[in-house]
Write a protein that holds these residues in place. Sequence first.
Motif, PDB file in Angstrom:
ATOM      1  N   PRO A  53       0.831  -1.205   0.000  1.00  0.00           N
ATOM      2  CA  PRO A  53       0.000   0.000   0.000  1.00  0.00           C
ATOM      3  C   PRO A  53       0.867   1.256   0.000  1.00  0.00           C
ATOM      4  N   GLN A  54       0.423   2.240  -0.716  1.00  0.00           N
ATOM      5  CA  GLN A  54       1.037   3.565  -0.692  1.00  0.00           C
ATOM      6  C   GLN A  54      -0.032   4.510  -0.170  1.00  0.00           C
ATOM      7  N   ARG A  55       0.183   5.099   0.991  1.00  0.00           N
ATOM      8  CA  ARG A  55      -0.791   6.005   1.583  1.00  0.00           C
ATOM      9  C   ARG A  55      -0.083   7.285   1.988  1.00  0.00           C
ATOM     10  N   GLY A  56      -0.806   8.361   1.946  1.00  0.00           N
ATOM     11  CA  GLY A  56      -0.234   9.614   2.405  1.00  0.00           C
ATOM     12  C   GLY A  56      -1.074  10.779   1.983  1.00  0.00           C
ATOM     13  N   PHE A  57      -0.461  11.937   2.002  1.00  0.00           N
ATOM     14  CA  PHE A  57      -1.162  13.138   1.560  1.00  0.00           C
ATOM     15  C   PHE A  57      -0.169  14.170   1.055  1.00  0.00           C
ATOM     16  N   VAL A  58      -0.679  15.089   0.286  1.00  0.00           N
ATOM     17  CA  VAL A  58       0.113  16.200  -0.238  1.00  0.00           C
ATOM     18  C   VAL A  58      -0.608  17.489   0.161  1.00  0.00           C
ATOM     19  N   TRP A  59       0.083  18.600  -0.009  1.00  0.00           N
ATOM     20  CA  TRP A  59      -0.505  19.917   0.269  1.00  0.00           C
ATOM     21  C   TRP A  59      -0.577  20.695  -1.042  1.00  0.00           C
ATOM     22  N   ALA A  60      -1.770  21.205  -1.367  1.00  0.00           N
ATOM     23  CA  ALA A  60      -1.951  21.902  -2.648  1.00  0.00           C
ATOM     24  C   ALA A  60      -2.605  23.264  -2.437  1.00  0.00           C
ATOM     25  N   ARG A  61      -2.145  24.245  -3.203  1.00  0.00           N
ATOM     26  CA  ARG A  61      -2.694  25.603  -3.135  1.00  0.00           C
ATOM     27  C   ARG A  61      -2.765  26.188  -4.542  1.00  0.00           C
ATOM     28  N   PRO A  62      -3.921  26.733  -4.914  1.00  0.00           N
ATOM     29  CA  PRO A  62      -3.991  27.434  -6.190  1.00  0.00           C
ATOM     30  C   PRO A  62      -3.048  28.626  -6.154  1.00  0.00           C
ATOM     31  N   ASP A  63      -2.258  28.778  -7.187  1.00  0.00           N
ATOM     32  CA  ASP A  63      -1.309  29.872  -7.276  1.00  0.00           C
ATOM     33  C   ASP A  63      -1.824  30.883  -8.280  1.00  0.00           C
ATOM     34  N   THR A  64      -1.061  31.924  -8.453  1.00  0.00           N
ATOM     35  CA  THR A  64      -1.422  32.861  -9.501  1.00  0.00           C
ATOM     36  C   THR A  64      -1.189  32.172 -10.845  1.00  0.00           C
ATOM     37  N   ASP A  65      -1.627  32.768 -11.892  1.00  0.00           N
ATOM     38  CA  ASP A  65      -1.485  32.288 -13.275  1.00  0.00           C
ATOM     39  C   ASP A  65      -2.045  30.877 -13.507  1.00  0.00           C
TER      40      ASP A  65
END
Length: 133
Positions: A53-65
């Motif tokens: 299993p591969q489990r985890g999380f990432v952090w994402a934010r809309p940027d400009t452009d």
Amino acid sequence: MTAVPLASYVVAPSLKKGTGKWVDFGEVKDLEPDTFSMLSYEFMVKDGWLVLPQRGFVWARPDTDNRIKVFSSTCTHLACNVIWQEESRTFECPCHSGRFDSGGNPISGPPDRPLTILENKIDAENLLVFLSF
Ligand code: FES
């Protein structure tokens, strides 16, 4: 003596360069503007006769452009998961109090390298992130 070869066999696939997959995190419009969203994933990886299993999380934010900034949640010190703190607008690592600014740069504690920026793209309104394993 026998533990070393066995451990090498299990760990070696995760060290291969270029191994990974594009993971679909859903519609970009669901991301909060001007902050980081925690996006979780879980999938199985087959490596020979092993299925891991591969489990985890990432952090994402809309940027400009119309781009999306995506950081790995893995602290660059000893690989604990960092958590975004909206009040201080920093990523904090609970293991040894490492802190990173909103650009992923280390600002205090033991980490001396920035958070990893993950390759991503938008396809049919969905955010796809390339995860290595
Ligand atoms: S693992 Fe994050 S500060 Fe040590």
